[in-house]
Structures are given as structure tokens and as C-alpha cells.
Motif scaffolding. Structure first.
Motif, PDB file in Angstrom:
ATOM      1  N   VAL A   1      15.200   1.366  -6.686  1.00  0.00           N
ATOM      2  CA  VAL A   1      15.167   0.869  -8.060  1.00  0.00           C
ATOM      3  C   VAL A   1      16.503   1.210  -8.713  1.00  0.00           C
ATOM      4  N   PRO A   2      17.297   0.191  -9.044  1.00  0.00           N
ATOM      5  CA  PRO A   2      18.616   0.452  -9.649  1.00  0.00           C
ATOM      6  C   PRO A   2      18.493   1.128 -11.019  1.00  0.00           C
TER       7      PRO A   2
ATOM      8  N   THR B   1       0.831  -1.198   0.000  1.00  0.00           N
ATOM      9  CA  THR B   1       0.000   0.000   0.000  1.00  0.00           C
ATOM     10  C   THR B   1       0.870   1.254   0.000  1.00  0.00           C
ATOM     11  N   SER B   2       1.967   1.218   0.759  1.00  0.00           N
ATOM     12  CA  SER B   2       2.849   2.391   0.798  1.00  0.00           C
ATOM     13  C   SER B   2       3.550   2.594  -0.541  1.00  0.00           C
TER      14      SER B   2
ATOM     15  N   ARG C   1       5.913   6.107  -2.077  1.00  0.00           N
ATOM     16  CA  ARG C   1       6.298   5.906  -3.485  1.00  0.00           C
ATOM     17  C   ARG C   1       7.662   6.498  -3.813  1.00  0.00           C
ATOM     18  N   GLU C   2       7.916   7.708  -3.409  1.00  0.00           N
ATOM     19  CA  GLU C   2       9.202   8.357  -3.692  1.00  0.00           C
ATOM     20  C   GLU C   2      10.356   7.634  -3.004  1.00  0.00           C
ATOM     21  N   GLU C   3      10.135   7.208  -1.774  1.00  0.00           N
ATOM     22  CA  GLU C   3      11.184   6.506  -1.033  1.00  0.00           C
ATOM     23  C   GLU C   3      11.542   5.179  -1.710  1.00  0.00           C
TER      24      GLU C   3
ATOM     25  N   GLY D   1      17.170   6.764   1.381  1.00  0.00           N
ATOM     26  CA  GLY D   1      15.762   6.409   1.288  1.00  0.00           C
ATOM     27  C   GLY D   1      15.344   5.708   2.558  1.00  0.00           C
ATOM     28  N   PHE D   2      14.145   5.988   3.028  1.00  0.00           N
ATOM     29  CA  PHE D   2      13.606   5.389   4.255  1.00  0.00           C
ATOM     30  C   PHE D   2      14.475   5.664   5.469  1.00  0.00           C
TER      31      PHE D   2
END
Length: 140
Positions: A41-42, A27-28, A34-36, A102-103
Motif C-alpha cells: 500500500v503506497p 483470504t490471506s 495482512r501485514e505483508e 514484503g512476501f
């Protein structure tokens, strides 16, 4: 395909917890995180990063839901979840190698620690579903 053999309460609780985690993560992917998730994604993936994030979110929702509502198919779903965790591991490695934040993973140490948790997710999927224990054996 024969239904899965009986399981224990501990494994069932673990399967439910993993299912809930996957539903939340999926869901996140589609909403607030989504941006995080794009950070994982390499660059070498030949697809649009946002498409990968959305697709992986739908996969996580599907796996999470299956873990919760398909107990008779839990062994197969456990193998699929484990395979999914292996498949996304290169993204975590890439995040570490490229030093992409990220995160809250904004240091090499934090990103390295994150790498250690991916194998635990694989083990969690296999254990909680009984996938490893109940796998077909050649000598059977």
C-alpha cells in the motif's frame, strides 16, 4: 446483458485456477498475510493502509467467487478482474521504488521480477474468461 458464449475446457480450467488463486489471496488479506500486504500500500494512498488491505481482500474474494460460480457472467467478471489487477499495480511499483520488503521480496531484483507478473495476471483474467475474445465489437 447476454450470457457469455461457449468456452473451452482449457479456459475453464484457467478461470477456475484464477478464481482459486483470488480466493486464497483474498483470504490471506484478511488473515495471515495482512501485514505483508501492507507493504504494497503506497504512502500516497489517502486511506488507512489496513483498510485498503481489507477492502482489496474482500474484492479478491468476490472476484474469485464470481469466477467460480458465475460462468455465464465470466466475460464481465474477466474485465473486472483485469481492471483490478491494473488498479493494484501502482502498489507493486511503489513497493519496488520505495524498496519495501514484503512476501519475501527483499531485493530490488525480486521486486522487479514481481512487477513482470502483474501484466500476466491481467492476460490470464482476459484469456481464461474469454473477455478479450468475446468483447463487444463496433463492427459487429
Amino acid at each position: 446483458m447476454a450470457p457469455a458464449p461457449p468456452t473451452t475446457r482449457r479456459r475453464t480450467a484457467g478461470r477456475w485456477a484464477l478464481g482459486a488463486l483470488l480466493l486464497t489471496a483474498g483470504t490471506s488479506h484478511l488473515t495471515f498475510g495482512r501485514e505483508e500486504f501492507l507493504a504494497q500500500v503506497p504512502d500516497w494512498v489517502p486511506l488507512d493502509g489496513d483498510t485498503v488491505v481489507l477492502a482489496s481482500g474482500f474484492v479478491e474474494i468476490g472476484l474469485g467467487g464470481a469466477l467460480l460460480v458465475l460462468p455465464r457472467r465470466r466475460v464481465a467478471v474477466g474485465w473486472l478482474a483485469a481492471a483490478f489487477f491494473v488498479a493494484i499495480f501502482p502498489g507493486n511499483i511503489s513497493q519496488y521504488v520505495t524498496q519495501t520488503d514484503g512476501f519475501g521480496l527483499d531485493t530490488d531484483r525480486a521486486r522487479a521480477i514481481r512487477l513482470l507478473f502483474q501484466p500476466l495476471l491481467v492476460l490470464w483474467a482476459l484469456w481464461s474468461t474469454g473477455a478479450w475474445r468475446d468483447r463487444p465489437r463496433r463492427d459487429a
